[in-house]
Design an enzyme around this catalytic site. Structure first.
Site, PDB file in Angstrom:
ATOM      1  CB  ILE A 198      -0.596  -3.672  -7.885  1.00  0.00           C
ATOM      2  CG1 ILE A 198      -0.928  -3.189  -6.466  1.00  0.00           C
ATOM      3  CG2 ILE A 198      -1.177  -5.053  -8.158  1.00  0.00           C
ATOM      4  CD1 ILE A 198      -0.235  -3.957  -5.363  1.00  0.00           C
ATOM      5  NE  ARG A 215      35.497   0.001 -28.479  1.00  0.00           N
ATOM      6  CZ  ARG A 215      35.345   1.109 -29.168  1.00  0.00           C
ATOM      7  NH1 ARG A 215      34.882   1.058 -30.426  1.00  0.00           N
ATOM      8  NH2 ARG A 215      35.638   2.276 -28.631  1.00  0.00           N
ATOM      9  CB  SER A 217       9.379  -4.151   4.611  1.00  0.00           C
ATOM     10  OG  SER A 217      10.247  -3.821   3.543  1.00  0.00           O
ATOM     11  CD  GLN A 240      33.688   0.927 -15.934  1.00  0.00           C
ATOM     12  OE1 GLN A 240      32.590   1.377 -15.635  1.00  0.00           O
ATOM     13  NE2 GLN A 240      34.761   1.690 -16.047  1.00  0.00           N
ATOM     14  CB  THR A 258      14.402  -4.376   0.888  1.00  0.00           C
ATOM     15  OG1 THR A 258      14.388  -4.565   2.316  1.00  0.00           O
ATOM     16  CG2 THR A 258      13.241  -3.493   0.467  1.00  0.00           C
ATOM     17  CD  GLU A 281      -2.851  -1.213   2.393  1.00  0.00           C
ATOM     18  OE1 GLU A 281      -3.703  -2.115   2.423  1.00  0.00           O
ATOM     19  OE2 GLU A 281      -2.753  -0.331   3.270  1.00  0.00           O
ATOM     20  CD  GLU A 312       7.545 -11.382  -4.106  1.00  0.00           C
ATOM     21  OE1 GLU A 312       7.479 -12.054  -3.061  1.00  0.00           O
ATOM     22  OE2 GLU A 312       6.544 -10.985  -4.721  1.00  0.00           O
TER      23      GLU A 312
END
Length: 384
Positions: A156, A269, A131, A338, A367, A126, A365
């Site tokens: 959501i 490269r 968490s 990089q 942190t 919400e 899901e």
């Protein structure tokens, strides 16, 4: 310990990768730039059984195991995380219905998703609740044979494209403890009082739809209650080990995709008269990237195996896999940029998109910080 895939698992992985390269790769940049949901690609994925990968065969799904589903997630995310999530999230919320739903609910809500005729969502977070799931304030009150729902849900997945959502609501505000009194209720998006506000401007996974959901006296029949009234929070907690394992698989897929592109670019490269892959600094980067990715893969595979076998170490393993694989995804995508140098900073090359997409795996899901809390709790509580 057998680390080899079975012939069937190898075939699943190869077929999904072919699909991703043929159907997703050519349009990935377009959907990312325009922040639009890839309906056409998802429909093609449904024909392969990918939108119902974990839905049981008796309800039209492919019935793949958690390990096989992790393989699918990895391959899709190795080509494009945004579209990959759009495909794999089509059945979000379905676990609750598979485990606790009635036969009628399984037929009504699972079968259309498996066929590609519908998209689901899980509505938990919400505006003021992330968490701390037990602080959800969206209310559902009983009125005769209907539930009347009021509140807001935020971030959501599939929010503005879904056909129905499994919504976590507070149904018993006077419950004895903070973890009781919640229920999961299915809400169809065509109900009066329901509104979805699409969220744009996301850092990454832009093809995947995200929205705020608004419930203003939304009425649904009492038979849309999933399982037992008041058991919603406990129901939800049962699936985090599997969903976190799948986010770990997302991280592995992103790292894999970044590794592949960095390796290819380094061999093409040229600088100072030779391919940059000849320079030891680049060789060390490639070596570290691939080693980290393989380590994350093995931890994720073990977690997926533990889901299937209900291993007692699962909760710790799932959080370890999620925490580690998401960090690897971010680190490896960073190194891939990089390796590309200035070319990696523009969207002419996929690594720019992977770099942006990787970050979300450290957030949703649970942190990274929450995962560390869980791991520590398991260590101290169970002596894992």
């Amino acid at each position: 310990m057998d680390f080899a895939l079975s012939d069937e698992q190898q075939a699943i992985r190869d077929e999904v990768r072919r699909f991703a390269e043929n159907e997703i790769e050519p349009v990935a940049k377009e959907y990312d730039q325009e922040e639009k949901f890839p309906h056409e690609v998802v429909e093609k994925a449904a024909e392969m059984g990918l939108t119902g990968a974990n839905i049981p065969i008796e309800y039209g799904g492919a019935g793949y195991s958690p390990f096989e589903t992790a393989l699918i997630v990895e391959e899709l995310f190795a080509v494009d995380p945004g579209i990959g999530l759009s495909i794999t999230s089509a059945s979000f919320g379905g676990d609750a219905i598979m485990e606790f739903g009635t036969e009628d609910q399984k037929e009504r809500f699972l079968e259309p998703v498996a066929r590609g005729d519908a998209i689901m969502g899980a509505a938990i977070s919400e505006p003021d609740v992330g968490s701390d799931v037990s602080s959800v304030s969206t209310r559902a009150e009983k009125d005769g044979d209907e539930w009347v729902i009021n509140g807001n849900k935020m971030w959501i997945t599939n929010g503005s494209v879904g056909d129905y959502y499994v919504v976590l609501c507070k149904t018993d505000p006077d419950a004895a403890d903070r973890y009781s009194g919640f229920s999961q209720i299915v809400v169809e998006s065509d109900r009066d009082g329901f509104e979805a506000d699409k969220i744009t401007g996301k850092l990454g996974i832009r093809a995947s739809d995200t929205a705020e959901l608004i419930f203003d006296d939304v009425r649904v029949p009492e038979e849309n209650l999933v399982g037992t009234r008041g058991a919603g929070f406990l129901q939800l907690m049962q699936f985090f080990d599997e969903t976190r394992t799948m986010v770990a698989a997302q991280g592995v897929g992103i790292a894999k995709g970044a590794c592949e592109r960095a390796l290819e670019y380094a061999q093409e490269r040229e600088q100072f008269g030779q391919n940059i892959s000849e320079f030891q600094a680049i060789q060390h980067k490639l070596a570290e990237m691939h080693t980290k990715t393989e380590a994350a893969r093995m931890l994720t595979y073990k977690s997926a195996w533990s889901v299937e076998n209900e291993d007692e170490q699962l909760t710790a393993l799932a959080s370890m896999a999620k925490e580690y694989a998401s960090n690897v995804a971010v680190d490896v995508a960073d190194e891939a940029v990089q390796v590309h140098g200035g070319s990696g900073y523009v969207n002419d090359f996929d690594v720019e998109r992977f770099y942006r997409d990787a970050k979300i795996t450290q957030i949703y899901e649970g942190t990274t910080e929450i995962q560390k809390n869980i791991i520590a709790r398991e260590l101290l509580g169970k002596g894992y």
